[in-house]
Design a protein around this motif. Sequence first.
Motif, PDB file in Angstrom:
ATOM      1  N   ASN A 116       0.833  -1.207   0.000  1.00  0.00           N
ATOM      2  CA  ASN A 116       0.000   0.000   0.000  1.00  0.00           C
ATOM      3  C   ASN A 116       0.870   1.260   0.000  1.00  0.00           C
ATOM      4  OD1 ASN A 116      -2.725   1.086   0.051  1.00  0.00           O
ATOM      5  ND2 ASN A 116      -2.131   1.916   2.035  1.00  0.00           N
ATOM      6  N   GLU A 117       1.948   1.259   0.782  1.00  0.00           N
ATOM      7  CA  GLU A 117       2.862   2.406   0.799  1.00  0.00           C
ATOM      8  C   GLU A 117       3.510   2.603  -0.571  1.00  0.00           C
ATOM      9  OE1 GLU A 117       4.089   2.202   5.531  1.00  0.00           O
ATOM     10  OE2 GLU A 117       5.232   1.029   4.071  1.00  0.00           O
ATOM     11  N   ARG A 118       3.829   1.495  -1.235  1.00  0.00           N
ATOM     12  CA  ARG A 118       4.392   1.568  -2.589  1.00  0.00           C
ATOM     13  C   ARG A 118       3.417   2.274  -3.526  1.00  0.00           C
ATOM     14  NH1 ARG A 118       4.075  -0.629  -7.537  1.00  0.00           N
ATOM     15  NH2 ARG A 118       2.317  -1.921  -6.949  1.00  0.00           N
ATOM     16  N   LYS A 119       2.160   1.878  -3.480  1.00  0.00           N
ATOM     17  CA  LYS A 119       1.135   2.487  -4.340  1.00  0.00           C
ATOM     18  C   LYS A 119       0.994   3.983  -4.052  1.00  0.00           C
ATOM     19  CE  LYS A 119      -1.621  -1.677  -4.975  1.00  0.00           C
ATOM     20  NZ  LYS A 119      -2.877  -2.357  -4.625  1.00  0.00           N
ATOM     21  N   GLU A 120       1.026   4.335  -2.769  1.00  0.00           N
ATOM     22  CA  GLU A 120       0.873   5.740  -2.397  1.00  0.00           C
ATOM     23  C   GLU A 120       2.064   6.578  -2.870  1.00  0.00           C
ATOM     24  OE1 GLU A 120      -1.859   4.924   1.572  1.00  0.00           O
ATOM     25  OE2 GLU A 120       0.290   5.264   1.816  1.00  0.00           O
ATOM     26  N   LEU A 121       3.264   6.062  -2.716  1.00  0.00           N
ATOM     27  CA  LEU A 121       4.449   6.797  -3.179  1.00  0.00           C
ATOM     28  C   LEU A 121       4.439   6.965  -4.698  1.00  0.00           C
ATOM     29  CD1 LEU A 121       7.191   5.257  -0.885  1.00  0.00           C
ATOM     30  CD2 LEU A 121       6.507   7.668  -0.953  1.00  0.00           C
ATOM     31  N   ILE A 122       4.072   5.910  -5.414  1.00  0.00           N
ATOM     32  CA  ILE A 122       4.014   5.997  -6.881  1.00  0.00           C
ATOM     33  C   ILE A 122       2.950   6.994  -7.314  1.00  0.00           C
ATOM     34  CG2 ILE A 122       3.456   4.715  -8.990  1.00  0.00           C
ATOM     35  CD1 ILE A 122       4.897   2.304  -7.676  1.00  0.00           C
ATOM     36  N   ALA A 123       1.796   7.015  -6.661  1.00  0.00           N
ATOM     37  CA  ALA A 123       0.755   8.000  -6.986  1.00  0.00           C
ATOM     38  C   ALA A 123       1.292   9.413  -6.785  1.00  0.00           C
ATOM     39  CB  ALA A 123      -0.482   7.766  -6.126  1.00  0.00           C
ATOM     40  N   PHE A 124       2.037   9.626  -5.709  1.00  0.00           N
ATOM     41  CA  PHE A 124       2.643  10.934  -5.440  1.00  0.00           C
ATOM     42  C   PHE A 124       3.615  11.317  -6.552  1.00  0.00           C
ATOM     43  CE2 PHE A 124       6.333  13.110  -3.290  1.00  0.00           C
ATOM     44  CZ  PHE A 124       5.752  14.376  -3.238  1.00  0.00           C
ATOM     45  N   PHE A 125       4.489  10.399  -6.957  1.00  0.00           N
ATOM     46  CA  PHE A 125       5.455  10.711  -8.005  1.00  0.00           C
ATOM     47  C   PHE A 125       4.782  10.941  -9.360  1.00  0.00           C
ATOM     48  CE2 PHE A 125       8.547   9.049  -4.976  1.00  0.00           C
ATOM     49  CZ  PHE A 125       9.489  10.064  -5.053  1.00  0.00           C
ATOM     50  N   LYS A 126       3.700  10.223  -9.639  1.00  0.00           N
ATOM     51  CA  LYS A 126       2.959  10.461 -10.887  1.00  0.00           C
ATOM     52  C   LYS A 126       2.336  11.850 -10.887  1.00  0.00           C
ATOM     53  CE  LYS A 126       1.808   5.787 -12.312  1.00  0.00           C
ATOM     54  NZ  LYS A 126       0.747   4.815 -12.545  1.00  0.00           N
ATOM     55  N   LYS A 127       1.908  12.305  -9.735  1.00  0.00           N
ATOM     56  CA  LYS A 127       1.295  13.629  -9.619  1.00  0.00           C
ATOM     57  C   LYS A 127       2.342  14.734  -9.804  1.00  0.00           C
ATOM     58  CE  LYS A 127      -2.083  16.443  -8.526  1.00  0.00           C
ATOM     59  NZ  LYS A 127      -3.241  16.633  -9.348  1.00  0.00           N
ATOM     60  N   ILE A 128       3.559  14.511  -9.312  1.00  0.00           N
ATOM     61  CA  ILE A 128       4.634  15.498  -9.430  1.00  0.00           C
ATOM     62  C   ILE A 128       4.971  15.753 -10.893  1.00  0.00           C
ATOM     63  CG2 ILE A 128       7.107  15.916  -9.042  1.00  0.00           C
ATOM     64  CD1 ILE A 128       6.808  14.237  -6.508  1.00  0.00           C
ATOM     65  N   ASN A 129       5.096  14.693 -11.649  1.00  0.00           N
ATOM     66  CA  ASN A 129       5.516  14.814 -13.032  1.00  0.00           C
ATOM     67  C   ASN A 129       4.702  13.853 -13.908  1.00  0.00           C
ATOM     68  OD1 ASN A 129       6.953  15.485 -15.312  1.00  0.00           O
ATOM     69  ND2 ASN A 129       8.867  15.620 -14.192  1.00  0.00           N
ATOM     70  N   PRO A 130       3.459  14.193 -14.211  1.00  0.00           N
ATOM     71  CA  PRO A 130       2.577  13.276 -14.935  1.00  0.00           C
ATOM     72  C   PRO A 130       3.008  13.000 -16.371  1.00  0.00           C
ATOM     73  CG  PRO A 130       1.560  15.428 -14.728  1.00  0.00           C
ATOM     74  CD  PRO A 130       2.812  15.455 -13.910  1.00  0.00           C
ATOM     75  N   ASN A 131       3.912  13.778 -16.931  1.00  0.00           N
ATOM     76  CA  ASN A 131       4.341  13.573 -18.318  1.00  0.00           C
ATOM     77  C   ASN A 131       5.446  12.520 -18.451  1.00  0.00           C
ATOM     78  OD1 ASN A 131       2.535  15.510 -19.271  1.00  0.00           O
ATOM     79  ND2 ASN A 131       3.967  17.121 -18.731  1.00  0.00           N
ATOM     80  N   LEU A 132       5.977  12.065 -17.338  1.00  0.00           N
ATOM     81  CA  LEU A 132       7.055  11.072 -17.399  1.00  0.00           C
ATOM     82  C   LEU A 132       6.506   9.682 -17.258  1.00  0.00           C
ATOM     83  CD1 LEU A 132       9.807  12.803 -15.261  1.00  0.00           C
ATOM     84  CD2 LEU A 132       9.663  12.652 -17.720  1.00  0.00           C
TER      85      LEU A 132
END
Length: 118
Positions: A102-118
């Motif tokens: 669950n923590e993995r999913k939350e961190l990845i969601a955060f990183f996708k939000k930071i830079n959604p074009n990558l």
Amino acid sequence: MNITRLIVLSLLLTIFSFSGQVESGAALFQGTKPFKNGGVACIACHNVNSPKVIAGGSLAKDLTMYGGEDMAMTIGMMITSSDAMPSPLMTKAYKSHKITENERKELIAFFKKINPNL
């Protein structure tokens, strides 16, 4: 008519769920939400340019330009094989403190939000 309402409700729940994951991921990164197994907050060593977190450490890479998919592999190692992590310091820091799925999913969601074009 009822099917349309169900679809709209489903979409809204997905958006709010993703938003909740982003917020939780930001809190994990910043250390305001502790990791279940006692891992060190990412911000201790890393920085990321996001209004959701304060300025971070400069010991390791700035993670602003890494998208969710780039981070998924590294974050996945924190769960399965800490010996394969990109730095010896991270290996030591997370060897006995693996993050949860669950923590993995939350961190990845955060990183996708930071830079959604990558």
